[in-house]
Design a protein around this motif. Structure first.
Motif, PDB file in Angstrom:
ATOM      1  N   LEU A 137       0.816  -1.218   0.000  1.00  0.00           N
ATOM      2  CA  LEU A 137       0.000   0.000   0.000  1.00  0.00           C
ATOM      3  C   LEU A 137       0.850   1.269   0.000  1.00  0.00           C
ATOM      4  CD1 LEU A 137      -2.786  -1.055   2.535  1.00  0.00           C
ATOM      5  CD2 LEU A 137      -3.126  -0.508   0.116  1.00  0.00           C
ATOM      6  N   GLY A 138       2.171   1.103   0.117  1.00  0.00           N
ATOM      7  CA  GLY A 138       3.061   2.254   0.012  1.00  0.00           C
ATOM      8  C   GLY A 138       3.847   2.584   1.255  1.00  0.00           C
ATOM      9  N   ALA A 139       3.698   1.807   2.327  1.00  0.00           N
ATOM     10  CA  ALA A 139       4.455   2.077   3.549  1.00  0.00           C
ATOM     11  C   ALA A 139       5.914   1.658   3.375  1.00  0.00           C
ATOM     12  CB  ALA A 139       3.850   1.322   4.731  1.00  0.00           C
ATOM     13  N   SER A 140       6.813   2.355   4.051  1.00  0.00           N
ATOM     14  CA  SER A 140       8.202   1.920   4.078  1.00  0.00           C
ATOM     15  C   SER A 140       8.306   0.669   4.953  1.00  0.00           C
ATOM     16  CB  SER A 140       9.095   3.018   4.655  1.00  0.00           C
ATOM     17  OG  SER A 140       8.783   3.227   6.033  1.00  0.00           O
ATOM     18  N   GLU A 141       9.400  -0.073   4.806  1.00  0.00           N
ATOM     19  CA  GLU A 141       9.595  -1.265   5.638  1.00  0.00           C
ATOM     20  C   GLU A 141       9.598  -0.884   7.114  1.00  0.00           C
ATOM     21  OE1 GLU A 141       9.728  -4.366   4.847  1.00  0.00           O
ATOM     22  OE2 GLU A 141       9.992  -4.386   2.670  1.00  0.00           O
ATOM     23  N   ASP A 142      10.200   0.250   7.450  1.00  0.00           N
ATOM     24  CA  ASP A 142      10.262   0.679   8.843  1.00  0.00           C
ATOM     25  C   ASP A 142       8.870   1.013   9.370  1.00  0.00           C
ATOM     26  OD1 ASP A 142      11.810   1.608  11.251  1.00  0.00           O
ATOM     27  OD2 ASP A 142      10.886   3.520  10.691  1.00  0.00           O
ATOM     28  N   HIS A 143       8.095   1.737   8.565  1.00  0.00           N
ATOM     29  CA  HIS A 143       6.733   2.079   8.961  1.00  0.00           C
ATOM     30  C   HIS A 143       5.903   0.819   9.149  1.00  0.00           C
ATOM     31  CE1 HIS A 143       2.712   4.293   7.836  1.00  0.00           C
ATOM     32  NE2 HIS A 143       2.744   3.897   9.079  1.00  0.00           N
ATOM     33  N   ALA A 144       6.006  -0.118   8.205  1.00  0.00           N
ATOM     34  CA  ALA A 144       5.237  -1.354   8.288  1.00  0.00           C
ATOM     35  C   ALA A 144       5.594  -2.135   9.550  1.00  0.00           C
ATOM     36  CB  ALA A 144       5.477  -2.204   7.050  1.00  0.00           C
ATOM     37  N   ALA A 145       6.875  -2.154   9.912  1.00  0.00           N
ATOM     38  CA  ALA A 145       7.317  -2.916  11.082  1.00  0.00           C
ATOM     39  C   ALA A 145       6.790  -2.313  12.380  1.00  0.00           C
ATOM     40  CB  ALA A 145       8.843  -2.980  11.114  1.00  0.00           C
ATOM     41  N   ARG A 146       6.424  -1.027  12.357  1.00  0.00           N
ATOM     42  CA  ARG A 146       5.960  -0.355  13.578  1.00  0.00           C
ATOM     43  C   ARG A 146       4.440  -0.352  13.729  1.00  0.00           C
ATOM     44  NH1 ARG A 146       6.716   4.555  12.989  1.00  0.00           N
ATOM     45  NH2 ARG A 146       7.959   4.772  11.091  1.00  0.00           N
ATOM     46  N   LEU A 147       3.730  -0.951  12.781  1.00  0.00           N
ATOM     47  CA  LEU A 147       2.274  -0.997  12.902  1.00  0.00           C
ATOM     48  C   LEU A 147       1.875  -1.921  14.050  1.00  0.00           C
ATOM     49  CD1 LEU A 147       1.262  -1.281   9.133  1.00  0.00           C
ATOM     50  CD2 LEU A 147       0.980   0.715  10.611  1.00  0.00           C
TER      51      LEU A 147
END
Length: 326
Positions: A53-63
């Motif tokens: 959906l466009g999240a960075s790997e770092d952003h995705a890991a913090r969900l």
């Protein structure tokens, strides 16, 4: 409408789930608050929907992960249902009854407040990855149980969408999760291995009246379409051609969904029209939830919980808009 994306690992089901969700967000009629009533759930053991959906790997890991908050989810959904002795006695298939708290697609509740985040213009909740500490001691289906509980308690109406990226292959048949959808899009490459997964999936799903629509992916030419049509017949709804748009997104250069190739946009729109045309059957939805709850109770849960979990079934309750209003 509740919609799942399934298929062989590597077929592109996560990519298509993300494309479809973004297409809905951009084109479906908005609700009363001006936004499309849309919720995406990542129930795949490989958690990639956020990055698709466009999240960075770092952003995705913090969900925040649904699987890490299963107790709180059970506590909330149980409400004051007198048939469920405690949240600890709830299992992934526990059906709602009078006194249970029900969910809508967009309404505010503690579960959404804590665990749903906007990613790429789409409201998303993720199951959470199967971590190293789970090896040898946990089953991924226990994490996905959070998704099943949410779907069992979620009342959606016309023009409302819940898009779920499922785990690959036929793993969803380990519980009743595969019956929780109004439409199932099976993403199929023009290969023998991919159509083999199709045959396995529909062989189980058709016995329960599950609507399966095949969406071809990575289609290069007419021979690919004919190959798919020869193996899946009338189940072939549409197909997505090789896409420079998708390639750019996978290389970290996402574009607005309106930049997708016209033929591929038309395929997504046909998928939406197909979903919109489905008639919801709340009685069957509730009956199947009860059926799989009783199966799970007998097979393992009664012994584990120490109760007869058949007592959790409210025989006079049918999930749907009317109990949500009450």
């Amino acid at each position: 409408m509740k919609i799942s994306f399934v298929g062989k690992g590597g077929s592109g089901k996560t990519t298509l789930a993300a494309l479809f969700a973004r297409h809905l967000a951009a084109t479906a009629p908005p609700g009363s608050d001006g936004s499309v009533p849309l919720l995406a759930l990542d129930a795949d053991i490989n958690q990639h929907l956020a990055t698709a959906l466009g999240a960075s790997e770092d952003h995705a890991a913090r969900l925040p992960a649904l699987g890490d908050h299963l107790g709180e989810i059970k506590d909330y959904l149980r409400g004051d249902n007198p048939r469920i002795s405690s949240s600890a006695a709830m299992i992934k298939t526990s059906p709602p009854g009078r006194g249970s708290r029900l969910l809508s697609v967009t309404g505010a509740n503690p579960i959404y407040d804590a665990l749903v985040r906007e990613v790429g213009g789409v409201r998303l909740a993720v199951t959470g990855p199967f971590a190293a500490e789970d090896l040898g001691v946990a089953c991924y289906h226990s994490k996905v149980g959070a998704v099943e509980l949410i779907l069992n308690h979620l009342v959606d109406g016309p023009g409302e969408y819940v898009v779920v990226d499922m785990t690959a292959g036929a793993d969803s048949f380990a519980s009743g999760l595969f019956t929780r959808f109004d439409a199932t899009f099976l993403v199929c490459e023009p290969t023998l291995r991919s159509v083999g997964v199709y045959r396995q999936y529909v062989g189980y799903a058709r016995d329960f009246g599950v609507r399966v629509y095949v969406v071809g992916n990575k289609v290069d030419d007419d021979s690919d379409v004919e190959f798919l049509r020869g193996h899946v017949g009338a189940d072939l709804l549409t197909w997505i051609g090789r896409s420079g748009y998708v390639k750019a997104a996978e290389r970290g250069a996402p574009q607005p969904v309106t930049a997708l190739e016209p033929a591929n946009r038309n395929a997504l729109e046909l998928m939406r029209a197909t979903v919109d045309a489905v008639d919801k059957d709340w009685a069957t939805y509730t009956r199947q939830a009860v059926e799989f709850h009783l199966r799970n109770s007998t097979a393992w849960a009664n012994d584990r919980v120490g109760e007869n979990l058949a007592d959790q079934v409210d025989p006079d309750f049918v999930l749907g808009p009317e109990p949500l209003v009450r």
